[in-house]
Motif scaffolding. Structure first.
Motif, PDB file in Angstrom:
ATOM      1  N   UNK A 178       0.827  -1.202   0.000  1.00  0.00           N
ATOM      2  CA  UNK A 178       0.000   0.000   0.000  1.00  0.00           C
ATOM      3  C   UNK A 178       0.865   1.258   0.000  1.00  0.00           C
ATOM      4  N   UNK A 179       1.797   1.345   0.946  1.00  0.00           N
ATOM      5  CA  UNK A 179       2.594   2.560   1.068  1.00  0.00           C
ATOM      6  C   UNK A 179       3.624   2.690  -0.057  1.00  0.00           C
ATOM      7  N   UNK A 180       4.065   1.563  -0.601  1.00  0.00           N
ATOM      8  CA  UNK A 180       4.960   1.649  -1.765  1.00  0.00           C
ATOM      9  C   UNK A 180       4.235   2.320  -2.923  1.00  0.00           C
ATOM     10  N   UNK A 181       2.995   1.933  -3.137  1.00  0.00           N
ATOM     11  CA  UNK A 181       2.211   2.517  -4.227  1.00  0.00           C
ATOM     12  C   UNK A 181       1.870   3.979  -3.950  1.00  0.00           C
ATOM     13  N   UNK A 182       1.626   4.318  -2.689  1.00  0.00           N
ATOM     14  CA  UNK A 182       1.314   5.708  -2.368  1.00  0.00           C
ATOM     15  C   UNK A 182       2.526   6.609  -2.618  1.00  0.00           C
ATOM     16  N   UNK A 183       3.718   6.126  -2.317  1.00  0.00           N
ATOM     17  CA  UNK A 183       4.911   6.928  -2.598  1.00  0.00           C
ATOM     18  C   UNK A 183       5.049   7.170  -4.099  1.00  0.00           C
ATOM     19  N   UNK A 184       4.836   6.135  -4.880  1.00  0.00           N
ATOM     20  CA  UNK A 184       4.923   6.279  -6.333  1.00  0.00           C
ATOM     21  C   UNK A 184       3.910   7.304  -6.833  1.00  0.00           C
TER      22      UNK A 184
END
Length: 327
Positions: free
Chosen positions: A122-128
């Motif tokens: 989830x947070x990996x995608x939010x950073x992107x």
């Protein structure tokens, strides 16, 4: 010292921060996000799984969802805010599925299961998504103070950029914001004393470990004090924390990376004192706030507690109080 001009400054790097930065950028604002860790891996969500209050916009389902949660909060929840949370969560999770391409699992009926998220993904995608929206991310940049303009309105923040090894400021008008952060700070000084050396001119380092650190953890971490709460134990712990605050007030200073540690010690000690003062102000057991010496719920205490203050901590019913921390 580096200054960054921006329309919106977001402090933090978890779900709330990344969504706020993303939406502000999509609305056309210049956005800076400052995270004390590395945005995408810092915070509680990125380290594990998280449940999501995902409820379809059907009146009966929404009513049941709100009713099921009210008891946990001692029936102090505001239905208007609960409805807003449900609306926002439903829209953002659907957006994450479509635009963020989050791989939600499906049930045996073929319908997507959107009641939970795997934090790391989830947070990996939010950073992107945040970076693609044009947000400038300042990783490893803990904020140490808010900055105000000449009218007293918050206009930015100052902190320490660990990777660059320098101090920095960001906001709408950093040049007009409160004073330079390049000088030594008196951590818990009275309002109006912003910088410079300690009163006696002596250059002092923050104690190692900082004074008050052992007191803070010793009064907050033990289950017999902070979980199995009793008035006598709470009062004793608060007295110890008050004494610890007095030591911080007199001795704790820092600059550069040391300022970050000093601010953290002060913030955690202040929070612990507000927490115990609030617990003492509620002489009942309500929701998840339990008191061994007051095991029953008191209808006369159907109110929130506000807490505040630094040198002198106060706590009491929200009605009639000014600005504070709601508990």
């Amino acid at each position: 010292m580096s200054d960054l001009l921006t329309d919106v400054l977001v402090v933090g790097g978890g779900p709330a921060a990344t969504w706020a930065a993303l939406k502000a950028a999509e609305d056309g604002a210049r956005v800076v996000l400052a995270d004390k860790g590395w945005c995408g891996t810092s915070g509680a969500t990125a380290a594990g799984g998280t449940g999501v209050w995902y409820v379809p916009p059907e009146p009966a389902a929404r009513e049941a969802a709100m009713a099921s949660r009210e008891g946990l909060g001692g029936y102090l929840a505001d239905r208007r805010w609960m409805a807003r949370v449900l609306d926002e969560t439903y829209d953002r999770i659907n957006e994450l599925a479509v635009e963020g391409r989050y791989p939600f699992p499906t049930g045996t009926d073929g319908q997507p299961l959107r009641g939970g998220l795997q934090g790391p993904e989830y947070m990996r995608r939010m950073r992107v998504r945040v970076r693609r929206a044009g947000v400038r991310i300042l990783d490893h940049s803990p904020v140490t103070e808010l900055l105000t303009d000449r009218d007293g309105a918050v206009a930015g923040a100052a902190g320490h950029r660990r990777q660059a090894g320098e101090l920095g400021r960001a906001g709408r008008r950093p040049a007009r914001a409160v004073p330079r952060l390049g000088q030594r700070r008196h951590l818990a000084g009275r309002r109006g004393r912003r910088g410079g050396a300690p009163p006696d001119g002596e250059r002092r380092r923050a104690p190692r470990p900082p004074r008050g650190g052992g007191t803070r953890t010793g009064e907050v971490l033990p289950y017999d004090k902070n979980y199995l709460r009793h008035g006598e134990g709470l009062s004793e712990a608060l007295r110890s924390l008050d004494a610890g605050w007095a030591q911080l007030r007199a001795r704790l200073h820092g600059e550069g990376a040391g300022l970050v540690k000093a601010r953290q010690a002060a913030a955690m000690t202040a929070h612990a004192r507000w927490m115990y003062a609030s617990a003492l102000a509620r002489t009942e057991s309500r929701g998840m706030a339990r008191r061994l010496d007051h095991p029953e719920q008191d209808p006369a205490q159907h109110h929130r507690i506000l807490a505040g203050g630094l040198d002198r901590v106060w706590a009491g019913p929200a009605a009639g109080r000014g600005t504070g921390v709601a508990v």
